[in-house]
Design a protein around this motif. Structure first.
Motif, PDB file in Angstrom:
ATOM      1  N   PHE A  48      -9.420  13.593 -10.963  1.00  0.00           N
ATOM      2  CA  PHE A  48      -8.199  14.211 -10.471  1.00  0.00           C
ATOM      3  C   PHE A  48      -7.262  13.118  -9.990  1.00  0.00           C
ATOM      4  CE2 PHE A  48     -11.018  17.825 -10.160  1.00  0.00           C
ATOM      5  CZ  PHE A  48     -10.189  18.871 -10.518  1.00  0.00           C
ATOM      6  N   PRO A  49      -5.964  13.373  -9.976  1.00  0.00           N
ATOM      7  CA  PRO A  49      -5.010  12.378  -9.481  1.00  0.00           C
ATOM      8  C   PRO A  49      -5.277  12.060  -8.012  1.00  0.00           C
ATOM      9  CG  PRO A  49      -3.878  14.205 -10.551  1.00  0.00           C
ATOM     10  CD  PRO A  49      -5.320  14.588 -10.431  1.00  0.00           C
ATOM     11  N   ALA A  50      -5.091  10.805  -7.660  1.00  0.00           N
ATOM     12  CA  ALA A  50      -5.253  10.405  -6.259  1.00  0.00           C
ATOM     13  C   ALA A  50      -4.148  11.049  -5.439  1.00  0.00           C
ATOM     14  CB  ALA A  50      -5.167   8.885  -6.145  1.00  0.00           C
ATOM     15  N   SER A  51      -4.397  11.189  -4.151  1.00  0.00           N
ATOM     16  CA  SER A  51      -3.364  11.768  -3.301  1.00  0.00           C
ATOM     17  C   SER A  51      -2.164  10.819  -3.253  1.00  0.00           C
ATOM     18  CB  SER A  51      -3.913  12.018  -1.897  1.00  0.00           C
ATOM     19  OG  SER A  51      -4.284  10.800  -1.298  1.00  0.00           O
ATOM     20  N   GLU A  52      -1.028  11.387  -3.049  1.00  0.00           N
ATOM     21  CA  GLU A  52       0.189  10.592  -2.973  1.00  0.00           C
ATOM     22  C   GLU A  52       0.113   9.678  -1.756  1.00  0.00           C
ATOM     23  OE1 GLU A  52       2.919  10.537  -5.079  1.00  0.00           O
ATOM     24  OE2 GLU A  52       1.618  11.746  -6.361  1.00  0.00           O
ATOM     25  N   PRO A  53       0.644   8.460  -1.874  1.00  0.00           N
ATOM     26  CA  PRO A  53       0.631   7.569  -0.706  1.00  0.00           C
ATOM     27  C   PRO A  53       1.579   8.071   0.378  1.00  0.00           C
ATOM     28  CG  PRO A  53       1.822   6.562  -2.527  1.00  0.00           C
ATOM     29  CD  PRO A  53       1.237   7.844  -3.044  1.00  0.00           C
ATOM     30  N   LEU A  54       1.225   7.779   1.602  1.00  0.00           N
ATOM     31  CA  LEU A  54       2.141   8.017   2.713  1.00  0.00           C
ATOM     32  C   LEU A  54       3.147   6.880   2.678  1.00  0.00           C
ATOM     33  CD1 LEU A  54       2.893   9.504   5.375  1.00  0.00           C
ATOM     34  CD2 LEU A  54       1.467   7.813   6.537  1.00  0.00           C
ATOM     35  N   GLN A  55       4.420   7.203   2.686  1.00  0.00           N
ATOM     36  CA  GLN A  55       5.451   6.172   2.679  1.00  0.00           C
ATOM     37  C   GLN A  55       6.097   6.089   4.052  1.00  0.00           C
ATOM     38  OE1 GLN A  55       7.757   7.317  -0.841  1.00  0.00           O
ATOM     39  NE2 GLN A  55       6.683   5.704  -1.951  1.00  0.00           N
ATOM     40  N   VAL A  56       6.037   4.887   4.626  1.00  0.00           N
ATOM     41  CA  VAL A  56       6.580   4.609   5.955  1.00  0.00           C
ATOM     42  C   VAL A  56       7.788   3.700   5.760  1.00  0.00           C
ATOM     43  CG1 VAL A  56       6.072   3.629   8.221  1.00  0.00           C
ATOM     44  CG2 VAL A  56       4.247   4.774   6.913  1.00  0.00           C
ATOM     45  N   TYR A  57       8.933   4.115   6.275  1.00  0.00           N
ATOM     46  CA  TYR A  57      10.192   3.405   6.033  1.00  0.00           C
ATOM     47  C   TYR A  57      10.616   2.569   7.239  1.00  0.00           C
ATOM     48  CZ  TYR A  57      10.361   6.311   1.931  1.00  0.00           C
ATOM     49  OH  TYR A  57      10.048   6.911   0.744  1.00  0.00           O
ATOM     50  N   PHE A  58      11.395   1.509   6.951  1.00  0.00           N
ATOM     51  CA  PHE A  58      11.841   0.558   7.967  1.00  0.00           C
ATOM     52  C   PHE A  58      13.338   0.327   7.859  1.00  0.00           C
ATOM     53  CE2 PHE A  58       7.402  -0.189   7.338  1.00  0.00           C
ATOM     54  CZ  PHE A  58       6.919  -0.563   8.581  1.00  0.00           C
ATOM     55  N   ASP A  59      13.933  -0.118   8.974  1.00  0.00           N
ATOM     56  CA  ASP A  59      15.338  -0.503   8.984  1.00  0.00           C
ATOM     57  C   ASP A  59      15.506  -1.861   8.303  1.00  0.00           C
ATOM     58  OD1 ASP A  59      16.173   1.778  10.346  1.00  0.00           O
ATOM     59  OD2 ASP A  59      15.874   0.848  12.312  1.00  0.00           O
ATOM     60  N   THR A  60      16.733  -2.204   7.951  1.00  0.00           N
ATOM     61  CA  THR A  60      17.038  -3.481   7.322  1.00  0.00           C
ATOM     62  C   THR A  60      16.550  -4.636   8.183  1.00  0.00           C
ATOM     63  OG1 THR A  60      18.993  -2.503   6.308  1.00  0.00           O
ATOM     64  CG2 THR A  60      18.923  -4.908   6.405  1.00  0.00           C
ATOM     65  N   LEU A  61      15.884  -5.586   7.551  1.00  0.00           N
ATOM     66  CA  LEU A  61      15.376  -6.811   8.191  1.00  0.00           C
ATOM     67  C   LEU A  61      14.427  -6.540   9.360  1.00  0.00           C
ATOM     68  CD1 LEU A  61      18.587  -9.029   8.147  1.00  0.00           C
ATOM     69  CD2 LEU A  61      16.599  -9.171   6.636  1.00  0.00           C
ATOM     70  N   SER A  62      13.773  -5.387   9.376  1.00  0.00           N
ATOM     71  CA  SER A  62      12.899  -5.025  10.489  1.00  0.00           C
ATOM     72  C   SER A  62      11.483  -4.722  10.015  1.00  0.00           C
ATOM     73  CB  SER A  62      13.455  -3.803  11.222  1.00  0.00           C
ATOM     74  OG  SER A  62      12.569  -3.406  12.246  1.00  0.00           O
ATOM     75  N   SER A  63      10.538  -5.098  10.860  1.00  0.00           N
ATOM     76  CA  SER A  63       9.144  -4.694  10.652  1.00  0.00           C
ATOM     77  C   SER A  63       8.675  -3.845  11.837  1.00  0.00           C
ATOM     78  CB  SER A  63       8.236  -5.917  10.480  1.00  0.00           C
ATOM     79  OG  SER A  63       8.306  -6.747  11.608  1.00  0.00           O
ATOM     80  N   GLU A  64       9.633  -3.397  12.643  1.00  0.00           N
ATOM     81  CA  GLU A  64       9.331  -2.526  13.784  1.00  0.00           C
ATOM     82  C   GLU A  64       9.321  -1.074  13.332  1.00  0.00           C
ATOM     83  OE1 GLU A  64       8.738  -3.480  17.061  1.00  0.00           O
ATOM     84  OE2 GLU A  64       8.730  -5.533  16.264  1.00  0.00           O
ATOM     85  N   LEU A  65       8.316  -0.335  13.752  1.00  0.00           N
ATOM     86  CA  LEU A  65       8.251   1.085  13.422  1.00  0.00           C
ATOM     87  C   LEU A  65       9.198   1.877  14.312  1.00  0.00           C
ATOM     88  CD1 LEU A  65       4.387   1.405  13.116  1.00  0.00           C
ATOM     89  CD2 LEU A  65       6.033   1.805  11.280  1.00  0.00           C
ATOM     90  N   SER A  66       9.993   2.738  13.713  1.00  0.00           N
ATOM     91  CA  SER A  66      10.825   3.638  14.506  1.00  0.00           C
ATOM     92  C   SER A  66       9.918   4.703  15.109  1.00  0.00           C
ATOM     93  CB  SER A  66      11.895   4.298  13.630  1.00  0.00           C
ATOM     94  OG  SER A  66      11.287   5.181  12.707  1.00  0.00           O
ATOM     95  N   SER A  67      10.408   5.404  16.102  1.00  0.00           N
ATOM     96  CA  SER A  67       9.581   6.438  16.724  1.00  0.00           C
ATOM     97  C   SER A  67       9.235   7.547  15.737  1.00  0.00           C
ATOM     98  CB  SER A  67      10.268   7.013  17.970  1.00  0.00           C
ATOM     99  OG  SER A  67      11.510   7.583  17.614  1.00  0.00           O
ATOM    100  N   SER A  68      10.160   7.882  14.833  1.00  0.00           N
ATOM    101  CA  SER A  68       9.864   8.941  13.867  1.00  0.00           C
ATOM    102  C   SER A  68       8.817   8.491  12.842  1.00  0.00           C
ATOM    103  CB  SER A  68      11.140   9.406  13.160  1.00  0.00           C
ATOM    104  OG  SER A  68      11.719   8.355  12.429  1.00  0.00           O
ATOM    105  N   GLU A  69       8.869   7.242  12.416  1.00  0.00           N
ATOM    106  CA  GLU A  69       7.874   6.743  11.460  1.00  0.00           C
ATOM    107  C   GLU A  69       6.511   6.553  12.144  1.00  0.00           C
ATOM    108  OE1 GLU A  69       8.643   6.396   7.846  1.00  0.00           O
ATOM    109  OE2 GLU A  69       9.966   7.768   8.916  1.00  0.00           O
ATOM    110  N   ARG A  70       6.539   6.152  13.409  1.00  0.00           N
ATOM    111  CA  ARG A  70       5.290   6.042  14.179  1.00  0.00           C
ATOM    112  C   ARG A  70       4.632   7.422  14.290  1.00  0.00           C
ATOM    113  NH1 ARG A  70       4.187   1.873  17.308  1.00  0.00           N
ATOM    114  NH2 ARG A  70       6.361   1.289  17.405  1.00  0.00           N
ATOM    115  N   GLN A  71       5.431   8.435  14.547  1.00  0.00           N
ATOM    116  CA  GLN A  71       4.903   9.797  14.646  1.00  0.00           C
ATOM    117  C   GLN A  71       4.383  10.278  13.291  1.00  0.00           C
ATOM    118  OE1 GLN A  71       4.497  11.480  17.612  1.00  0.00           O
ATOM    119  NE2 GLN A  71       3.209  12.732  16.289  1.00  0.00           N
TER     120      GLN A  71
END
Length: 156
Positions: A48-71
């Motif tokens: 069966f197809p693998a589950s879709e990856p969870l995609q976590v997005y970031f702001d430009t030039l940032s590696s900090e997680l936003s509160s919504s992406e952290r949640q």
């Protein structure tokens, strides 16, 4: 399995199709194969197809997680907490194509590490491999740029 289900068709073969299509009625005189003609058939030896990856997005030039992406990560982790033992994950970091490749390689690595750190805070000791995939070509303008600034979290 995942978001896919199997169905025995009138010809005896199996079809995998998205679970949201399970309850769709077939038209009169329509066969199973006609109803799901856009779905690739698979044999019993197929997977069966693998589950879709969870995609976590970031702001430009940032590696900090936003509160919504952290949640988003915490919600995903809570949904997988029953199988945390033995769960093998891969976090692939990406960047848009703005800026030099050397900057984007480091940025994509830091993004993957940020997701790993957040997951370790929820799961504790879990196997998470990280990789820096660098920039995605052709993503120097919006909306492609914002979609490229991400980490794909994949269950292996």
């Amino acid at each position: 399995v995942g978001n896919y289900v199997s169905k025995v068709c009138s010809d005896g073969g199996f079809w995998g199709f998205p679970s949201d299509r399970c309850d769709q009625p077939m038209a009169q005189n329509e066969t199973d194969a006609d109803s799901y003609a856009d779905v690739t058939p698979f044999s019993a030896s197929s997977t069966f197809p693998a589950s879709e990856p969870l995609q976590v997005y970031f702001d430009t030039l940032s590696s900090e997680l936003s509160s919504s992406e952290r949640q988003k990560i915490r919600n995903w982790a809570n949904g997988h907490s029953d199988k945390a033992n033995g769960l093998e994950l891969r976090a692939d970091g990406f960047a848009d194509s703005r800026g030099p490749a050397s900057l984007n390689d480091g940025l994509s690595r830091r993004r993957a590490e940020a997701v790993k750190k957040e997951l370790e805070g929820v799961f504790g000791d879990v196997s998470i491999e990280t990789s820096a995939r660098g920039e995605i070509p052709g993503t120097s303008t919006e909306p492609n740029a914002s979609e490229a600034r991400r980490v794909d979290l994949i269950v292996e």
